[in-house]
Scaffold this motif. Structure first.
Motif, short mmCIF file in Angstrom:
data_model
loop_
_atom_site.label_atom_id
_atom_site.label_comp_id
_atom_site.label_asym_id
_atom_site.label_seq_id
_atom_site.Cartn_x
_atom_site.Cartn_y
_atom_site.Cartn_z
N HIS A 1 0.77 -1.25 -0.06
CA HIS A 1 0.12 -0.05 0.06
C HIS A 1 0.83 1.23 0.06
CE1 HIS A 1 0.78 0.03 4.43
NE2 HIS A 1 0.44 1.16 4.34
N LYS A 2 2.26 1.05 0.11
CA LYS A 2 2.94 2.19 0.16
C LYS A 2 3.10 2.89 -1.31
CE LYS A 2 3.71 2.11 4.34
NZ LYS A 2 3.08 3.29 5.23
N PHE A 3 2.96 2.17 -2.41
CA PHE A 3 3.16 2.29 -3.93
C PHE A 3 1.81 2.12 -4.79
CE2 PHE A 3 4.97 -1.67 -2.92
CZ PHE A 3 4.81 -2.27 -3.98
N GLY A 4 0.74 2.21 -4.02
CA GLY A 4 -0.48 2.03 -5.02
C GLY A 4 -0.94 0.62 -4.92
N GLY A 5 -0.53 -0.25 -4.24
CA GLY A 5 -1.41 -1.45 -4.04
C GLY A 5 -2.22 -1.35 -2.90
N PRO A 6 -3.01 -2.58 -2.71
CA PRO A 6 -3.93 -2.59 -1.49
C PRO A 6 -3.39 -2.66 0.01
CG PRO A 6 -3.68 -4.92 -2.39
CD PRO A 6 -2.86 -3.87 -3.33
N GLN A 7 -4.12 -2.28 0.83
CA GLN A 7 -3.51 -2.38 2.12
C GLN A 7 -3.73 -3.82 2.64
OE1 GLN A 7 -5.90 0.29 4.57
NE2 GLN A 7 -5.09 2.05 3.84
N GLY A 8 -3.19 -4.46 3.51
CA GLY A 8 -3.12 -5.77 4.04
C GLY A 8 -2.53 -6.85 3.60
N ILE A 9 -1.25 -6.46 2.68
CA ILE A 9 -0.51 -7.44 2.04
C ILE A 9 0.89 -6.76 1.87
CG2 ILE A 9 -1.28 -6.50 -0.50
CD1 ILE A 9 -0.74 -10.16 0.54
N GLY A 10 1.84 -7.67 2.27
CA GLY A 10 3.16 -7.47 2.32
C GLY A 10 3.92 -8.54 1.84
N ALA A 11 5.37 -8.48 1.87
CA ALA A 11 6.15 -9.60 1.45
C ALA A 11 7.46 -9.57 2.01
CB ALA A 11 6.53 -9.53 -0.03
N VAL A 12 7.90 -11.00 2.62
CA VAL A 12 9.29 -11.31 2.97
C VAL A 12 10.25 -11.87 1.68
CG1 VAL A 12 10.90 -12.52 4.83
CG2 VAL A 12 8.50 -11.55 5.35
N VAL A 13 11.23 -11.29 1.40
CA VAL A 13 11.84 -11.58 0.26
C VAL A 13 13.38 -11.91 0.54
CG1 VAL A 13 12.80 -11.23 -2.16
CG2 VAL A 13 10.49 -9.97 -1.39
#
Length: 389
Positions: free
Chosen positions: A204-216
């Motif tokens: 959600h910091k760059f125009g995606g939805p809130q409530g989703i992230g990633a560990v890479v």
């Protein structure tokens, strides 16, 4: 009576507006039925959507798709990465300490799964950059540990010397985590150059939805122990049914961010226009980290004698949304731990405002901000106009 102007949103660092293309793909995904762990046709379609998004997020980071684990957002991603327990080449490894900078995001300041006694805070200089000499002194004789340094600060936009930190961590046998939540879409993400073992993202910091992230992770042979256990989702690295629509939106936003990676000049020009305008109105304006390398979209400033809390309300009445520091403190306006760590005096830190621009910010938005600011200054502290720089 004149029609009120449309609201202006200048708080992208807290959360960017959802991109239209992201919204469309999410609506399409929400129209489908199926659990991605099911083997029937509906389940396979959901799985295919997830894997396509995984490839897009991996491309944004220069990683392999299987290195990406989807989680609920940046905080969970950081909690997952900040683990004293890892697997390295199939063998368990216990990390002794957590070394972090003094200006990390609140989700890192808590230390993740490290005990309070096992956390070492490394200072930053007046420009908000980690003190490399202090970091080296702290880590050089330590047992294998985790070093955590954010790519760019969420309040000031100051970019950290990640290549130097990564080289130091590797030299002394430590693991390296980079919180890249604010970096994605605003600066190149280069895990190889940073020598990072793991980075964390939030859509959600760059125009995606809130409530989703990633560990890479750099290598699937070196991974932190799962935070969420249960089923075998996400290759056993994060239990729980995947949020297919949010993951799809994350993937589309990552693709768009990668496409626009070389278009940050526009934001840099808007930031320069903003900061020049601020100093024209009030020559005593302080731009925090002004001499440091900063994100092109972020400006954190203060005018002595104009409290952030009242300025925020005044901007809101003008239909302009800005913020004061991190948006992760239950809406409270308090002294920033970031500015305190930079050695900024409390009275000045209480005046700090942040403008966060993004994919839909226009020159007209900045001009309207600069038209409103003199009116706000004249209401709150007209003498500020005459203070010397």
């Amino acid at each position: 009576m004149p029609r009120p102007s449309a609201p202006i949103y200048l708080d992208h660092n807290a959360g960017a507006p959802l991109r239209p293309a992201v919204r469309e793909c999410m609506i399409e995904a929400l129209g489908d039925t199926g659990n991605a762990s099911s083997v029937h046709a509906h389940g396979r379609k959901a799985r295919a959507r997830i894997e396509e998004a995984r490839e897009k997020v991996a491309r944004l980071c220069g990683a392999r798709s299987r290195a990406v684990t989807f989680v609920s957002g940046g905080t969970e991603a950081n909690m997952t990465a900040l683990s004293p327990s890892w697997q390295d080449q199939g063998a368990p490894v216990y990390l002794d300490k957590l070394f972090r900078s003094a200006i990390e995001h609140p989700s890192v300041v808590t230390g993740g799964r490290f005990a309070v006694a096992d956390q070492i805070v490394v200072p930053v200089d007046r420009e908000g950059r980690i003190e490399l000499n202090a970091l080296e002194e702290a880590v050089k004789d330590a047992d294998p540990s985790l070093v955590s340094v954010m790519a760019a600060n969420n309040e000031t936009g100051i970019v950290q010397p990640l290549a130097e930190v990564g080289k130091m961590a590797r030299t002394y046998g430590h693991f390296f985590h980079v919180d890249a939540v604010q970096a994605a879409g605003r600066m190149p993400i280069d895990m190889e150059a940073w020598q990072a073992d793991v980075i964390t993202l939030s859509a959600h910091k760059f125009g995606g939805p809130q409530g989703i992230g990633a560990v890479v992770v750099k290598s699937t042979a070196r991974v932190p122990s799962p935070l969420m256990v249960g089923g075998g989702q996400e290759n056993w690295r994060r239990g729980g049914t995947e949020n297919v629509a949010a993951i799809v939106g994350f993937g589309v936003a990552a693709d768009l961010a990668l496409e626009e990676a070389d278009q940050t000049r526009h934001l840099s020009e808007l930031k320069a226009r903003l900061e020049n305008g601020l100093k024209t109105v009030c020559p005593a304006t302080v731009i925090f980290g002004e001499k440091a390398d900063r994100l092109p979209n972020t400006s954190c400033f203060a005018v002595p004698g104009i409290a952030a809390e009242t300025a925020l309300i005044a901007f809101d009445l003008e239909g302009i949304s800005v913020s004061s520091g991190s948006a992760c403190s239950s809406g409270k306006v308090s002294v920033s731990h970031v500015l305190t760590a930079m050695g900024i005096e409390e009275d000045l830190a209480r005046c700090a405002l942040r403008v966060g621009m993004g994919w839909n910010t226009t020159e007209a938005d900045i001009e309207r901000f600069l038209e409103a600011w003199p009116r706000i200054v004249d209401r709150l502290n007209p003498d500020a106009r005459h203070q010397a720089a």
